[in-house]
Design an enzyme around this catalytic site. Structure first.
Site, PDB file in Angstrom:
ATOM      1  N   LEU A   1     -11.010   6.770   0.396  1.00 36.63           N
ATOM      2  CA  LEU A   1      -9.591   6.612   0.722  1.00 36.63           C
ATOM      3  C   LEU A   1      -8.692   7.038  -0.429  1.00 36.63           C
ATOM      4  O   LEU A   1      -7.549   7.431  -0.215  1.00 36.63           O
ATOM      5  CB  LEU A   1      -9.288   5.151   1.087  1.00 36.63           C
ATOM      6  CG  LEU A   1     -10.003   4.586   2.311  1.00 36.63           C
ATOM      7  CD1 LEU A   1      -9.733   3.105   2.450  1.00 36.63           C
ATOM      8  CD2 LEU A   1      -9.572   5.320   3.568  1.00 36.63           C
ATOM      9  N   GLY A   2      -9.171   6.939  -1.660  1.00 38.38           N
ATOM     10  CA  GLY A   2      -8.352   7.311  -2.806  1.00 38.38           C
ATOM     11  C   GLY A   2      -9.125   7.098  -4.094  1.00 38.38           C
ATOM     12  O   GLY A   2     -10.224   6.526  -4.105  1.00 38.38           O
TER      13      GLY A   2
ATOM     14  N   GLY B   1      -8.539   6.182  -8.471  1.00 35.02           N
ATOM     15  CA  GLY B   1      -7.666   5.770  -9.551  1.00 35.02           C
ATOM     16  C   GLY B   1      -8.393   5.841 -10.870  1.00 35.02           C
ATOM     17  O   GLY B   1      -9.505   6.368 -10.979  1.00 35.02           O
ATOM     18  N   GLY B   2      -7.750   5.293 -11.908  1.00 34.64           N
ATOM     19  CA  GLY B   2      -8.303   5.391 -13.238  1.00 34.64           C
ATOM     20  C   GLY B   2      -9.569   4.588 -13.435  1.00 34.64           C
ATOM     21  O   GLY B   2     -10.406   4.930 -14.265  1.00 34.64           O
TER      22      GLY B   2
ATOM     23  N   SER C   1     -12.895   4.339  -7.463  1.00 29.56           N
ATOM     24  CA  SER C   1     -12.475   4.875  -6.177  1.00 29.56           C
ATOM     25  C   SER C   1     -12.474   3.784  -5.121  1.00 29.56           C
ATOM     26  O   SER C   1     -13.120   2.743  -5.265  1.00 29.56           O
ATOM     27  CB  SER C   1     -13.401   6.020  -5.745  1.00 29.56           C
ATOM     28  OG  SER C   1     -13.405   7.057  -6.708  1.00 29.56           O
ATOM     29  N   VAL C   2     -11.743   4.057  -4.022  1.00 30.99           N
ATOM     30  CA  VAL C   2     -11.654   3.134  -2.894  1.00 30.99           C
ATOM     31  C   VAL C   2     -12.240   3.817  -1.670  1.00 30.99           C
ATOM     32  O   VAL C   2     -11.923   4.983  -1.386  1.00 30.99           O
ATOM     33  CB  VAL C   2     -10.197   2.713  -2.624  1.00 30.99           C
ATOM     34  CG1 VAL C   2     -10.142   1.739  -1.445  1.00 30.99           C
ATOM     35  CG2 VAL C   2      -9.591   2.072  -3.860  1.00 30.99           C
TER      36      VAL C   2
ATOM     37  N   ASP D   1       2.509  -4.576 -12.534  1.00 27.81           N
ATOM     38  CA  ASP D   1       2.323  -3.175 -12.138  1.00 27.81           C
ATOM     39  C   ASP D   1       2.857  -2.932 -10.731  1.00 27.81           C
ATOM     40  O   ASP D   1       2.179  -2.349  -9.874  1.00 27.81           O
ATOM     41  CB  ASP D   1       0.847  -2.783 -12.221  1.00 27.81           C
ATOM     42  CG  ASP D   1       0.663  -1.264 -12.286  1.00 27.81           C
ATOM     43  OD1 ASP D   1       1.645  -0.573 -12.593  1.00 27.81           O
ATOM     44  OD2 ASP D   1      -0.453  -0.785 -12.037  1.00 27.81           O
TER      45      ASP D   1
END
Length: 819
Positions: free
Chosen positions: A516-517, A519-520, A523-524, A631
């Site tokens: 799905l995406g 990040g740092g 992953s998802v 955040d």
């Protein structure tokens, strides 16, 4: 040959819909089935007749040819064509020669009730067998999810059921399996399905009330956490329905009539409607109520008097007499309920007390116990135990106590409520409403003093138990460290979070194949549980900072629950694997919608803004610890299928004890959303308020905070543009160019002042998030003396020494962790 005929028919039908005249009479016969793919329809509603501004305007897709009352499948729009729904309607149909007349009727099923579309929206049955509804801007609104199921066409039955069938005429999908707020004669409702009422007579979106089949009964309830039931029935016989313990079936009465339907109303009533004298209503349909199936007294409906209000015989609504704690929401409309003068705050639980309402009943008492829907049910307790249970649980807003109907009248049953709806001025029960006292006010329910000997004995026992538990935990931690599992998560939230094995998650996510995406920190991935529930699995990579983020998120999100916070379902801590399992949010993150051309409507943006504010207010004020997210940004705001917004990604958050007001930490967050006091002052929850102000401005302007695509360097930073336009008094220039936003640009500009309030350089001048919520609800006015130079930070006094501040050069996605 047959295939060629079908293709020619589809093309002819499409051309007709595109070029038909804009008259209310339709000069083409319609059919009751469509066969062959691909096929496309465009929402081009005809102009309604002038005798009624309430008439619906249709783009028919399926319609029987017989004159009289008929089911119609297609687009129905309001008079001004500003909202259109794809659905099934009961309409009055008449034909004269080649001319067909359609008079407005009742929408009994809708595919997109929570997402109305515009003129030129499209419905397409594609080659893959999926029936897809898209708005005029191409946004996907709804589909049957029948991709790859060999769908060859669809049909509207004479019972009003839309059926997709395959090449063998087997039913692949049908609207009867996906009811909205109505049941038609012959339609079944089974376990796992539900009717959900509309918000109001003028708003067809999903409202508070639902009807479902549960534990051998069909039951109605109002949405809360957990649901509060107000009626159950296992009666098998009725004029209008039958029930066998598993299936509720709507019956026609009289048996030969289709001019009837059962509807769950926005007020919680379950009514039966029939057509009133069809022969005398050729200029419009007149539906009359012929029965209310629930047969409850008015006061037994959860919202008959609104929240916290007391319903007396005759339906009169009054607030509790303790005027120091409650006031009417509207003096002119007492049935809108009451509101607390001082909201309950978990940070001030020492000032909580209970207001006692004797001889007062509550609609859901008994139902929730019978249906096993609530974990807040206590049996065989003294009334003092019931009071203490509510005072010790911050989520509890009220306690309902009924004495037992046996020889021991000193004990009874207790129901704790997270939300309080209408009360009833009848019965033998007692309701205790939790209220917030001022520090100087007397406590209405004082704690009782315990004998000195009991205190000493309990203290010694407590010390022994604590030492034993600490010894056992220490030994267990030592054993786990030796085994290589550096996190001991067992005592964090036993029984609340599910602990998954890594192999289980590999199966659930199909070996992490649906990303799905990224990040740092990792992953998802999309996954599906065995019961069909979709989930999002965040797979963290690394050890150092990831270890802290993982533990923070499990402790923070696992221990709280709010409708505007993404729900953490479980976790995996196995060897070096660290994974977090969340509820699945079908519409993704807010950032993908902010800059989208013809994106969210003003109404939906208002909903999103309110949801974010309520979620932050809960974190800051209603938890046992104050939680600072640190955040807040559009990438960390997720949207569900109804565009309800939920805050996510708590890996950088900080918890503060009740008696503290600041936190000392390294700089964290995402450039562009970091409050100016990070460099020169203390850190409080007001850093979240500042970030909320940035997000609010992005939503209103339809652009990113930092937009490097701008040709003018002065326009790259949104705050720079905001300051300049405020000085020039040209804030309307900043409103998103979305057509719907331009229609409401005055309201949008007015809300920009709220963003400015949240962005004040002096954090002490920013509002709390609870004050922001009140401002959004119109209960308070926005501060007017605002400084639009948002980087003006007060000088740090001698006593405020700058703390450790390490500005990271990492990208925003790395700073904030994975999505």
């Amino acid at each position: 040959m047959m295939k060629e005929h079908r293709q020619c028919f589809s093309i002819f039908f499409f051309i007709y819909l595109v070029f038909c005249s804009s008259q209310f009479a339709i000069s083409q016969r319609l059919v009751n089935f469509i066969s062959g793919v691909p096929t496309l329809w465009i929402n081009r509603p005809s102009i309604g007749s002038n005798f009624s501004r309430r008439i619906l305007n249709y783009t028919p897709i399926l319609l029987e040819r017989n004159t009289g009352l008929q089911f119609l499948y297609g687009f129905s729009c309001n008079f001004y064509h500003t909202e259109c729904f794809l659905g099934i309607s009961l309409v009055l149909y008449n034909s004269t020669g080649e001319t067909i007349y359609i008079e407005g009727g009742r929408l009994v099923w809708s595919a997109n009730r929570d997402h109305p579309v515009q003129v030129n929206a499209t419905l397409q049955l594609g080659q893959d067998g999926n029936l897809v509804l898209a708005d005029s801007d191409g946004t996907l609104v709804w589909s049957t999810n029948t991709t790859g199921k060999s769908v060859s066409g669809f049909n509207l039955t004479d019972m009003g059921n839309l059926v997709l069938f395959d090449t063998t005429n087997r039913t692949v999908w049908q609207s009867f399996d996906h009811p909205t707020d109505c049941l038609l004669p012959g339609q079944n409702l089974v376990s796992g399905q539900k009717l959900t009422a509309s918000v109001s007579a003028d708003n067809s979106s999903q409202g508070l009330f639902s009807l479902t089949v549960l534990n051998g009964s069909w039951a109605t309830y109002i949405s809360s956490d957990p649901p509060q039931y107000y009626s159950t029935s296992d009666y098998p016989d009725s004029l209008y329905y039958s029930f066998d313990g598993q299936t509720l079936t709507a019956l026609p009465y009289p048996p030969t009539s289709i001019a009837q339907y059962i509807q769950l109303g926005y007020d919680g009533h379950l009514r039966v409607y029939q057509l009133d004298n069809l022969e005398n209503n050729m200029l419009g349909l007149n539906w009359k109520e012929v029965g209310d199936i629930l047969t409850l007294s008015d006061c037994r409906y959860p919202m008959v008097c609104g929240r916290y209000s007391i319903c007396a015989n005759g339906g009169q609504c009054t607030c509790p007499v303790e005027v120091n704690f409650f006031k009417p929401f509207s003096e002119r409309n007492p049935d809108l309920g009451c509101t607390e003068l001082t909201p309950i705050s978990c940070d001030s639980s020492q000032y909580h007390s209970l207001v006692e309402l004797k001889d007062t009943a509550y609609f859901s008492f008994g139902f929730n116990y019978e249906l096993n829907s609530s974990v807040f049910w206590l049996e065989g307790k003294k009334i003092e135990d019931c009071q203490r249970a509510c005072l010790s649980n911050c989520s509890c807003k009220a306690a309902v106590y009924y004495p037992s109907f046996n020889l021991n009248l000193l004990r009874g049953d207790c129901l704790l409520l997270n939300e309080v709806f209408s009360l009833m001025d009848v019965g033998v029960g007692t309701v205790f409403l939790k209220v917030q006292n001022s520090p100087n006010a007397p406590v209405i329910f004082p704690r009782q003093k315990m004998p000195f000997k009991v205190i000493i004995g309990c203290t010694l026992i407590g010390i022994i138990l604590i030492l034993s538990v600490c010894s056992a935990l220490s030994k267990k931690r030592s054993e786990k460290r030796k085994a290589g599992d550096f996190l001991d998560l067992e005592p964090i939230l036993p029984g609340i979070l599910t602990r998954f094995s890594y192999n289980e998650l590999k199966i659930i996510t199909q070996d992490f194949s649906r990303k799905l995406g990224k990040g740092g920190f990792g992953s998802v991935y999309e996954g599906t549980l065995s019961n069909g529930t979709k989930i999002a699995v965040k797979h963290l990579d690394g050890v150092g900072q990831v270890k802290e983020s993982f533990l923070t998120e499990v402790k923070t999100v696992g221990g709280i629950h709010h409708i505007n916070l993404v729900k953490l379902i479980g976790f995996c801590a196995e060897k070096s694997h660290r994974l977090l399992i969340y509820e699945y949010m079908v519409n993704g993150s807010l950032d993908r919608w902010i800059t989208q051309e013809n994106g969210l409507t003003w109404h939906k943006r208002q909903m999103v803004i309110s949801d974010i504010a309520k979620g932050l207010a809960y974190l800051h004020e209603d938890c046992s610890h104050k939680i600072i997210h640190l955040d807040i940004k559009p990438q960390n705001i997720l949207l569900d299928q109804n565009f309800n917004a939920k805050i996510s990604d708590f890996g950088l958050s900080k918890l503060i004890e009740k008696d503290k007001s600041k936190v000392v930490t390294r700089m964290r967050g995402t450039p562009g959303y970091i409050a100016p006091e990070w460099l020169s002052s203390i850190i409080t929850e007001k850093v979240d308020v500042y970030a909320f102000g940035i997000v609010l401005l992005e939503i209103l302007c339809g652009r990113k905070n930092l937009d490097w695509s701008q040709t003018d360097e002065e326009d790259v930073h949104l705050l720079t543009v905001f300051t300049r336009k405020a000085e020039q008094e040209h804030l309307t220039d900043m409103v998103d160019r979305n057509e719907d936003m331009q229609l409401h640009r005055e309201a949008v500009t007015e809300m920009m002042s709220l963003a400015a309030w949240c962005l004040q350089g002096d954090f002490s001048k920013r509002p709390s998030m609870s004050l922001v919520v009140k401002a959004l609800e119109g209960l308070v006015t926005v501060e007017t003396n605002l400084d639009y130079n948002f980087r003006n930070v007060p000088k740090v006094g001698a006593g405020n020494q700058p703390r450790e501040a390490a500005i990271s050069s990492k990208l925003p996605s790395v700073l904030s962790g994975p999505r």
